[in-house]
Design a protein around this motif. Structure first.
Motif, short mmCIF file in Angstrom:
data_model
loop_
_atom_site.label_atom_id
_atom_site.label_comp_id
_atom_site.label_asym_id
_atom_site.label_seq_id
_atom_site.Cartn_x
_atom_site.Cartn_y
_atom_site.Cartn_z
N ALA A 5 -7.00 5.59 9.08
CA ALA A 5 -5.94 4.58 8.99
C ALA A 5 -6.52 3.17 9.04
CB ALA A 5 -4.93 4.79 10.12
N ARG A 15 -0.54 8.72 3.68
CA ARG A 15 0.43 7.85 3.04
C ARG A 15 1.02 6.88 4.07
NH1 ARG A 15 3.77 12.87 0.32
NH2 ARG A 15 1.95 13.91 -0.62
N PRO A 16 0.69 5.60 3.99
CA PRO A 16 1.29 4.61 4.88
C PRO A 16 2.79 4.52 4.64
CG PRO A 16 -0.70 3.75 3.88
CD PRO A 16 -0.36 5.01 3.14
N HIS A 44 -4.69 0.02 7.02
CA HIS A 44 -3.30 0.20 7.42
C HIS A 44 -3.05 -0.16 8.87
CE1 HIS A 44 0.23 3.01 8.47
NE2 HIS A 44 0.72 1.94 7.94
N ARG A 77 5.10 0.93 9.71
CA ARG A 77 4.17 0.82 10.83
C ARG A 77 3.48 2.15 11.15
NH1 ARG A 77 7.43 -1.96 15.61
NH2 ARG A 77 8.95 -0.36 14.99
N MET A 129 0.85 -1.19 0.00
CA MET A 129 0.00 0.00 0.00
C MET A 129 0.89 1.25 0.00
SD MET A 129 -2.72 1.17 2.94
CE MET A 129 -3.47 -0.46 2.96
N ALA A 141 -3.50 6.40 -0.07
CA ALA A 141 -4.90 6.18 0.25
C ALA A 141 -5.67 7.45 -0.09
CB ALA A 141 -5.05 5.84 1.73
N GLY A 148 1.54 5.86 9.54
CA GLY A 148 0.90 6.53 8.41
C GLY A 148 1.06 8.02 8.60
#
Length: 243
Positions: A33, A60-61, A38, A64, A1, A4, A66
């Motif tokens: 999230a 944006r992930p 995520h 661990r 990923m 988003a 975001g």
């Protein structure tokens, strides 16, 4: 990923005049999230900048964590919570009502705040956290969430629970004398409140050092003292505030 959909916070959910209420922003970011797959479970959100309103933020992930971006500016970071907040003790509803009477609304640093602002009696959450007699560093108030903040089952949205857990913590460290804004918040929600029912929110100051103050807050059902949600937070004094 790698990316988003964007997230936009409406202006009416402000804290300071031109930025989102910190707790509401953290709650929306935590939910976002989770919605994009995520992160799951209790979250910790760090606010690096005032969260802009009516502005699309890119989530944006990155491993661990975001990150929420406004163009090239990093606004906030979301991560899984490291442990559970240590909830302050339950305060009975009559004591919470008495605490509201001592709320220092006349000196509110952000009277337009969606959660506790004195200028938002009709379209805000209407919290009035005041000092609890006999418990230094502790504030409390009642909260009867309106149906506007609930779904078709009557359950209040998680972002509004984060909001209600946010501002009472800020009132534990005298924001009139030294205004602060939320810097980091961790929350755990065990049960969502129901619109139209009355609950008690409690805040406790754990430490104040330099420009930062650390507090914990909790949401209780006053009927039996059941803990519904708890949070811990770090607040940062605004530049130019009194020592």
């Amino acid at each position: 990923m790698s990316a988003a959909p964007t997230l936009t916070l409406a202006r009416r959910f402000n804290g300071p005049p031109d930025s989102a209420n910190g707790g509401y922003a953290c709650g929306r970011l935590a939910a976002h999230a989770e919605a994009v797959g995520h992160l799951t479970g209790p979250a910790a959100v760090t606010l690096h900048l005032p969260v802009p309103v009516d502005t699309p933020l890119d989530y944006r992930p990155a491993g661990r964590r975001g990150h929420a971006w406004d163009g090239d500016e990093l606004v906030a970071s979301v991560a899984a919570a490291d442990g559970d907040p240590d909830a302050p003790a339950f305060v009975p509803e009559p004591d919470a009502k008495a605490a509201e009477d001592a709320f220092v609304g006349a000196g509110h640093p952000f009277p337009g705040c969606f959660v506790c602002g004195t200028e938002r009696p009709e379209d805000g959450l209407g919290l009035r956290p005041g000092p609890v007699a006999g418990l230094p560093g502790t504030v409390a108030c009642r909260w009867t969430p309106d149906a506007r903040w609930a779904d078709e089952r009557g359950e209040v949205g998680a972002a509004f629970v984060w909001s209600a857990l946010d501002c009472p913590g800020g009132w534990t460290a005298d924001p009139v004398r030294r205004p602060r804004v939320l810097g980091r918040m961790t929350a755990r929600i065990d049960r969502l409140p129901i619109a139209g029912r009355t609950y008690v929110v409690v805040g406790r100051l754990d430490r104040a050092e330099g420009r930062t103050a650390t507090n914990t807050t909790a949401l209780y059902d006053p009927a039996d003292g059941t803990l519904l949600a708890a949070a811990s937070a770090v607040w940062v004094a605004l530049d130019g505030s009194a020592a």
